[in-house]
Design a protein around this motif. Structure first.
Motif, PDB file in Angstrom:
ATOM      1  N   VAL A  64       0.930  -1.205   0.067  1.00  0.00           N
ATOM      2  CA  VAL A  64       0.139   0.246   0.123  1.00  0.00           C
ATOM      3  C   VAL A  64       0.931   1.257  -0.080  1.00  0.00           C
ATOM      4  CG1 VAL A  64      -1.751   1.236   1.247  1.00  0.00           C
ATOM      5  CG2 VAL A  64      -1.959  -1.381   1.298  1.00  0.00           C
ATOM      6  N   VAL A  65       0.764   2.080  -0.881  1.00  0.00           N
ATOM      7  CA  VAL A  65       1.391   3.354  -0.985  1.00  0.00           C
ATOM      8  C   VAL A  65       0.546   4.198  -0.465  1.00  0.00           C
ATOM      9  CG1 VAL A  65       2.313   5.101  -2.426  1.00  0.00           C
ATOM     10  CG2 VAL A  65       2.559   2.726  -3.046  1.00  0.00           C
ATOM     11  N   HIS A  66       1.132   5.030   0.758  1.00  0.00           N
ATOM     12  CA  HIS A  66       0.241   6.140   1.457  1.00  0.00           C
ATOM     13  C   HIS A  66       0.873   7.205   0.957  1.00  0.00           C
ATOM     14  CE1 HIS A  66      -1.033   3.406   4.719  1.00  0.00           C
ATOM     15  NE2 HIS A  66       0.034   2.643   4.408  1.00  0.00           N
ATOM     16  N   LEU A  67       0.126   8.018   0.374  1.00  0.00           N
ATOM     17  CA  LEU A  67       0.188   9.345  -0.330  1.00  0.00           C
ATOM     18  C   LEU A  67       0.008  10.549   0.608  1.00  0.00           C
ATOM     19  CD1 LEU A  67      -1.794   9.167  -3.465  1.00  0.00           C
ATOM     20  CD2 LEU A  67       0.611   8.506  -3.433  1.00  0.00           C
ATOM     21  N   PRO A  68       1.072  11.321   0.427  1.00  0.00           N
ATOM     22  CA  PRO A  68       1.001  12.702   1.362  1.00  0.00           C
ATOM     23  C   PRO A  68      -0.153  13.442   1.112  1.00  0.00           C
ATOM     24  CG  PRO A  68       2.848  12.991  -0.338  1.00  0.00           C
ATOM     25  CD  PRO A  68       2.196  11.673  -0.467  1.00  0.00           C
ATOM     26  N   SER A  69      -0.582  14.161   2.113  1.00  0.00           N
ATOM     27  CA  SER A  69      -1.816  15.166   2.186  1.00  0.00           C
ATOM     28  C   SER A  69      -1.347  15.966   1.068  1.00  0.00           C
ATOM     29  CB  SER A  69      -1.985  15.689   3.263  1.00  0.00           C
ATOM     30  OG  SER A  69      -1.092  16.397   3.731  1.00  0.00           O
ATOM     31  N   ALA A  82      -6.448   5.307 -11.602  1.00  0.00           N
ATOM     32  CA  ALA A  82      -5.079   5.206 -12.007  1.00  0.00           C
ATOM     33  C   ALA A  82      -4.362   4.009 -12.385  1.00  0.00           C
ATOM     34  CB  ALA A  82      -4.490   6.023 -10.607  1.00  0.00           C
ATOM     35  N   VAL A  83      -3.286   3.904 -12.833  1.00  0.00           N
ATOM     36  CA  VAL A  83      -2.528   2.844 -13.079  1.00  0.00           C
ATOM     37  C   VAL A  83      -1.259   3.135 -12.513  1.00  0.00           C
ATOM     38  CG1 VAL A  83      -4.050   2.059 -15.159  1.00  0.00           C
ATOM     39  CG2 VAL A  83      -1.824   3.498 -15.415  1.00  0.00           C
ATOM     40  N   VAL A  84      -0.291   1.896 -12.393  1.00  0.00           N
ATOM     41  CA  VAL A  84       1.016   2.048 -11.803  1.00  0.00           C
ATOM     42  C   VAL A  84       1.850   1.395 -12.627  1.00  0.00           C
ATOM     43  CG1 VAL A  84       0.395   0.344 -10.201  1.00  0.00           C
ATOM     44  CG2 VAL A  84       2.386   1.672  -9.650  1.00  0.00           C
ATOM     45  N   ARG A  85       3.004   1.663 -12.737  1.00  0.00           N
ATOM     46  CA  ARG A  85       3.967   0.855 -13.760  1.00  0.00           C
ATOM     47  C   ARG A  85       5.480   1.126 -13.131  1.00  0.00           C
ATOM     48  NH1 ARG A  85       6.380   4.561 -17.534  1.00  0.00           N
ATOM     49  NH2 ARG A  85       5.008   6.362 -17.715  1.00  0.00           N
ATOM     50  N   GLN A  86       6.443   0.305 -13.380  1.00  0.00           N
ATOM     51  CA  GLN A  86       7.654   0.397 -12.666  1.00  0.00           C
ATOM     52  C   GLN A  86       8.509   0.658 -14.012  1.00  0.00           C
ATOM     53  OE1 GLN A  86       8.701  -2.604 -10.176  1.00  0.00           O
ATOM     54  NE2 GLN A  86      10.630  -1.659  -9.613  1.00  0.00           N
ATOM     55  N   ASP A  87       9.493   1.713 -13.890  1.00  0.00           N
ATOM     56  CA  ASP A  87      10.266   2.140 -14.873  1.00  0.00           C
ATOM     57  C   ASP A  87      11.590   2.002 -14.420  1.00  0.00           C
ATOM     58  OD1 ASP A  87      11.691   3.019 -17.070  1.00  0.00           O
ATOM     59  OD2 ASP A  87      10.801   5.111 -17.029  1.00  0.00           O
ATOM     60  N   GLY A  88      12.320   0.759 -14.314  1.00  0.00           N
ATOM     61  CA  GLY A  88      13.743   0.756 -13.532  1.00  0.00           C
ATOM     62  C   GLY A  88      13.598   1.051 -11.999  1.00  0.00           C
ATOM     63  N   GLU A  89      14.106   1.812 -11.536  1.00  0.00           N
ATOM     64  CA  GLU A  89      13.833   2.338 -10.090  1.00  0.00           C
ATOM     65  C   GLU A  89      12.584   2.913  -9.543  1.00  0.00           C
ATOM     66  OE1 GLU A  89      15.860   0.762  -7.483  1.00  0.00           O
ATOM     67  OE2 GLU A  89      16.659  -0.462  -8.915  1.00  0.00           O
ATOM     68  N   ARG A  90      12.036   3.559 -10.743  1.00  0.00           N
ATOM     69  CA  ARG A  90      10.781   4.661 -10.360  1.00  0.00           C
ATOM     70  C   ARG A  90       9.583   3.693 -10.605  1.00  0.00           C
ATOM     71  NH1 ARG A  90      11.647  10.054 -12.785  1.00  0.00           N
ATOM     72  NH2 ARG A  90      14.013  10.305 -12.719  1.00  0.00           N
ATOM     73  N   LEU A  91       8.859   4.243  -9.433  1.00  0.00           N
ATOM     74  CA  LEU A  91       7.241   3.584  -9.531  1.00  0.00           C
ATOM     75  C   LEU A  91       6.335   5.188  -9.962  1.00  0.00           C
ATOM     76  CD1 LEU A  91       5.543   1.284  -8.861  1.00  0.00           C
ATOM     77  CD2 LEU A  91       5.401   2.441  -6.349  1.00  0.00           C
ATOM     78  N   ILE A  92       5.691   4.682 -11.212  1.00  0.00           N
ATOM     79  CA  ILE A  92       5.076   5.738 -11.605  1.00  0.00           C
ATOM     80  C   ILE A  92       3.344   5.415 -11.593  1.00  0.00           C
ATOM     81  CG2 ILE A  92       4.634   7.005 -13.782  1.00  0.00           C
ATOM     82  CD1 ILE A  92       7.490   5.990 -14.664  1.00  0.00           C
ATOM     83  N   ILE A  93       2.801   6.529 -10.891  1.00  0.00           N
ATOM     84  CA  ILE A  93       1.159   6.332 -10.918  1.00  0.00           C
ATOM     85  C   ILE A  93       0.850   7.595 -11.655  1.00  0.00           C
ATOM     86  CG2 ILE A  93      -0.642   6.370  -9.249  1.00  0.00           C
ATOM     87  CD1 ILE A  93       1.414   5.686  -6.896  1.00  0.00           C
ATOM     88  N   GLU A  94      -0.229   7.169 -12.726  1.00  0.00           N
ATOM     89  CA  GLU A  94      -0.563   8.158 -13.481  1.00  0.00           C
ATOM     90  C   GLU A  94      -1.997   7.897 -13.757  1.00  0.00           C
ATOM     91  OE1 GLU A  94       1.977   7.770 -16.941  1.00  0.00           O
ATOM     92  OE2 GLU A  94       1.644   6.051 -17.118  1.00  0.00           O
ATOM     93  N   ARG A  95      -2.672   8.769 -14.268  1.00  0.00           N
ATOM     94  CA  ARG A  95      -4.233   8.414 -14.795  1.00  0.00           C
ATOM     95  C   ARG A  95      -4.453   7.255 -15.701  1.00  0.00           C
ATOM     96  NH1 ARG A  95      -8.361  11.768 -13.992  1.00  0.00           N
ATOM     97  NH2 ARG A  95      -7.136  13.578 -13.675  1.00  0.00           N
ATOM     98  N   GLY A  96      -5.392   6.507 -15.604  1.00  0.00           N
ATOM     99  CA  GLY A  96      -5.718   5.380 -16.440  1.00  0.00           C
ATOM    100  C   GLY A  96      -6.478   5.765 -17.617  1.00  0.00           C
ATOM    101  N   GLN A  97      -6.774   4.815 -18.377  1.00  0.00           N
ATOM    102  CA  GLN A  97      -7.546   4.958 -19.534  1.00  0.00           C
ATOM    103  C   GLN A  97      -8.721   5.552 -19.285  1.00  0.00           C
ATOM    104  OE1 GLN A  97      -6.712   4.606 -23.011  1.00  0.00           O
ATOM    105  NE2 GLN A  97      -4.551   3.989 -22.481  1.00  0.00           N
ATOM    106  N   ALA A  98      -9.360   6.524 -19.803  1.00  0.00           N
ATOM    107  CA  ALA A  98     -10.893   6.846 -19.815  1.00  0.00           C
ATOM    108  C   ALA A  98     -11.638   5.731 -19.755  1.00  0.00           C
ATOM    109  CB  ALA A  98     -11.164   8.044 -20.439  1.00  0.00           C
ATOM    110  N   SER A  99     -12.743   5.671 -19.190  1.00  0.00           N
ATOM    111  CA  SER A  99     -13.757   4.780 -19.331  1.00  0.00           C
ATOM    112  C   SER A  99     -14.490   4.672 -20.672  1.00  0.00           C
ATOM    113  CB  SER A  99     -14.910   4.846 -18.258  1.00  0.00           C
ATOM    114  OG  SER A  99     -15.551   6.067 -18.420  1.00  0.00           O
ATOM    115  N   ASN A 100     -14.951   3.795 -21.079  1.00  0.00           N
ATOM    116  CA  ASN A 100     -15.560   3.771 -22.336  1.00  0.00           C
ATOM    117  C   ASN A 100     -16.697   4.532 -22.434  1.00  0.00           C
ATOM    118  OD1 ASN A 100     -14.002   1.351 -23.224  1.00  0.00           O
ATOM    119  ND2 ASN A 100     -15.648   0.049 -22.563  1.00  0.00           N
ATOM    120  N   ARG A 101     -17.290   5.007 -21.493  1.00  0.00           N
ATOM    121  CA  ARG A 101     -18.459   5.834 -21.429  1.00  0.00           C
ATOM    122  C   ARG A 101     -17.654   7.439 -21.778  1.00  0.00           C
ATOM    123  NH1 ARG A 101     -20.280   9.553 -17.417  1.00  0.00           N
ATOM    124  NH2 ARG A 101     -22.453  10.163 -17.874  1.00  0.00           N
TER     125      ARG A 101
END
Length: 79
Positions: A17-22, A30-49
């Motif tokens: 569990v990643v606890h984000l700062p206030s 959101a989706v998460v991916r790992q790029d080498g030593e980096r953990l990247i959290i970014e907006r996911g694909q928009a829903s079909n709607r």
């Protein structure tokens, strides 16, 4: 500084569990991916709607007149 902030990572069973700062908000899709030593959290694909609504918003209005429908049902149709 690059905008990075420290986070706390804990373990709950088989998950981490990643606890984000206030003040840091992540969208629910959101989706998460790992790029080498980096953990990247970014907006996911928009829903079909949302993709459909975006596509419809970009369409030009139809200027064509459609012929009336002559073959109407003889009785009300229940769906």
């Amino acid at each position: 500084m690059d905008g990075s902030q420290p986070v706390r990572i804990t373990r709950e069973g088989d998950h981490q569990v990643v606890h984000l700062p206030s003040g840091v908000a992540v969208p629910a899709d959101a989706v998460v991916r790992q790029d080498g030593e980096r953990l990247i959290i970014e907006r996911g694909q928009a829903s079909n709607r949302h993709r459909l609504l975006d596509t419809l918003a970009r369409l030009e209005p139809i200027e064509e007149d459609f012929a009336p429908i002559d073959d109407l049902p003889s009785s009300p149709v229940r769906f």
